[in-house]
Design an enzyme around this catalytic site. Structure first.
Site, PDB file in Angstrom:
ATOM      1  N   ASP A   4       0.853  -1.192   0.000  1.00  0.00           N
ATOM      2  CA  ASP A   4       0.000   0.000   0.000  1.00  0.00           C
ATOM      3  C   ASP A   4       0.888   1.242   0.000  1.00  0.00           C
ATOM      4  O   ASP A   4       1.900   1.303   0.724  1.00  0.00           O
ATOM      5  CB  ASP A   4      -0.906   0.000   1.237  1.00  0.00           C
ATOM      6  CG  ASP A   4      -1.965   1.094   1.177  1.00  0.00           C
ATOM      7  OD1 ASP A   4      -3.054   0.809   0.670  1.00  0.00           O
ATOM      8  OD2 ASP A   4      -1.676   2.219   1.642  1.00  0.00           O
ATOM      9  N   GLU A  32      -4.853   2.480  -4.113  1.00  0.00           N
ATOM     10  CA  GLU A  32      -3.397   2.565  -4.008  1.00  0.00           C
ATOM     11  C   GLU A  32      -2.817   1.271  -3.462  1.00  0.00           C
ATOM     12  O   GLU A  32      -1.713   1.246  -2.932  1.00  0.00           O
ATOM     13  CB  GLU A  32      -2.988   3.743  -3.112  1.00  0.00           C
ATOM     14  CG  GLU A  32      -3.334   3.603  -1.655  1.00  0.00           C
ATOM     15  CD  GLU A  32      -4.738   4.085  -1.296  1.00  0.00           C
ATOM     16  OE1 GLU A  32      -4.960   4.343  -0.113  1.00  0.00           O
ATOM     17  OE2 GLU A  32      -5.593   4.205  -2.193  1.00  0.00           O
TER      18      GLU A  32
END
Length: 425
Positions: free
Chosen positions: A291, A334
């Site tokens: 992430d 993301e």
């Protein structure tokens, strides 16, 4: 009897040599196979114009019955295992090459020819005859190739489960058409008698039978299996390039539009399959969930265009860092996932490599990029993708709570149980 046996031996020799070149096309290049087809073109035309043997049903030329029939079957094989664009290459090459030959012969006629000491002079009339026959034969081949492909595809609706009959009917029909077309030119250019037509047709039907059997055997026992792709019959060459467009579509379906990585749907399908395979064959498999830290603030401060650049740079970094057999997915805004065929320790090291690469990667200079990652491995307690992902996601969350820019994995809690099954004695 001897002539018939020799023709069959020639067909076996031709087929064996050509499919050997075709089988090794990934190593030596497809051009070797295509060049071999072109080299045989002159010989088959020459033999079809002057070389005949007597069989019980008429006069037969090995050039027409063996070499041309074999070439047509090779073009069908090329289409079946490659694509229509590749099939067009040798046909266009032969057609244009013959046209260039005719043009050069017209220029050669302008020379003041000096005889050799023996008095021998070139036979320009023979070159003319061969040249025009080759042009006509290649033009017919152009039509033949289209017809055999379309007929093969059309018969797929009825004979898909019977490949021998499907190939035999396709080859026999097109060879019948070609025999009529080529004999017409041969009759007027070389004075071939009508016995040549009937003898050649019977011989080509025998060749169709022999080559179809050999082709089916080759496809079944030697060549890799491919899934047949249906295609329409409207625009001829547009239809023939369907396979190319289909494969390009398959290549891009399942990929994220921004980063080009495989998307969440592919992760669910490929991941489940990878976990099952790892358990079945006893090989390690680990999952990294990666992430981008503080990604929302990047979007808020610098705009979504800048955020997109960050995502694309991280995607490129992941693709460059992982192993050749690893898979990278974009599974959220993301958030990325990496399936790696490594045990837990090496997978954690891969995560650290990714984390360090992200920190040191050059970007705009206005902000730094860091990533956090959670790592899990297929084990006794994680035997499906959902379990492996849940554990990796839990560890990612822990990495975030611990200050970000870190990789969390707990190898001590995951004793890998995947071991290859013992071999039978």
């Amino acid at each position: 009897m001897l002539n018939g046996a020799l023709l069959l031996a020639e067909a076996v020799l031709y087929f064996g040599a050509m499919v050997t070149l075709f089988r090794f096309r990934r190593r030596i290049g497809l051009g070797v196979f295509i060049c071999a087809l072109g080299v045989m073109h002159f010989l088959e035309t020459y033999l079809a114009s002057v070389f005949y043997v007597a069989l019980p049903f008429g006069l037969v030329s090995p050039g027409s019955a063996v070499l041309f029939s074999g070439k047509l079957v090779m073009l069908l094989l090329l289409y079946m295992k490659e694509d229509a664009a590749t099939v067009r290459q040798p046909i266009y090459g032969l057609l244009l090459g013959n046209a260039v030959m005719i043009g050069l012969v017209l220029v050669l006629r302008l020379h003041a020819i000096a005889p050799l000491p023996s008095g021998k002079l070139p036979d320009i009339a023979f070159i003319d005859e061969m040249g025009w026959l080759m042009v006509w034969g290649t033009t017919l081949l152009f039509v033949d190739a289209i017809l055999i492909i379309l007929l093969y595809e059309k018969l797929g609706a009825y004979l898909r489960a019977r490949p021998f009959l499907r190939i035999l009917v396709s080859v026999a029909c097109v060879l019948t058409f070609d025999q009529a077309g080529f004999f017409t030119a041969l009759h007027f250019v070389a004075g071939a008698p009508v016995e040549v037509f009937f003898g050649g047709w019977f011989a080509k039907m025998g060749a169709a039978l022999a080559y179809s059997g050999m082709l089916v055997a080759y496809l079944k026992w030697v060549e890799d299996h491919d899934v047949a792709v249906p295609r329409g019959l409207s625009d001829i060459f547009d239809a023939l390039t369907y396979r190319e467009r289909y494969e390009a579509l398959i290549k891009h379906v399942g990929r994220d539009g921004l980063t080009g990585l495989l998307h969440r749907g592919s992760f669910d399908a490929d991941g489940e399959s990878a976990v099952s395979t790892a358990i079945r064959i006893g090989k390690p498999l680990s999952l990294l969930v990666v992430d981008v830290d503080h990604f929302k603030s990047i979007n808020d401060r610098f705009g979504h265009a800048e955020g997109d650049k960050v995502l694309k740079s991280i995607a490129a970094l992941l693709a460059e860092t992982v192993g050749a057999h690893d898979q990278v997915f974009r599974i959220g805004g993301e958030e990325f996932a990496v399936l790696t065929q490594q045990s837990h320790g090496p997978a954690r090291l891969l995560g650290e490599t990714i984390r360090n690469a992200a920190k040191t990667s050059a970007h705009t200079g206005r902000f730094s990029i860091t990533v956090s990652a959670g790592v899990s491995t297929v084990s006794e307690t994680t035997r499906c993708l959902a379990d492996v992902f849940a554990l990796a996601d839990q560890r990612l969350y822990k990495a975030k709570l611990s200050g970000r820019d870190r990789v969390v994995g707990e190898p001590g809690s995951e004793a890998i149980i995947l071991q290859a099954a013992p071999r039978s004695a």
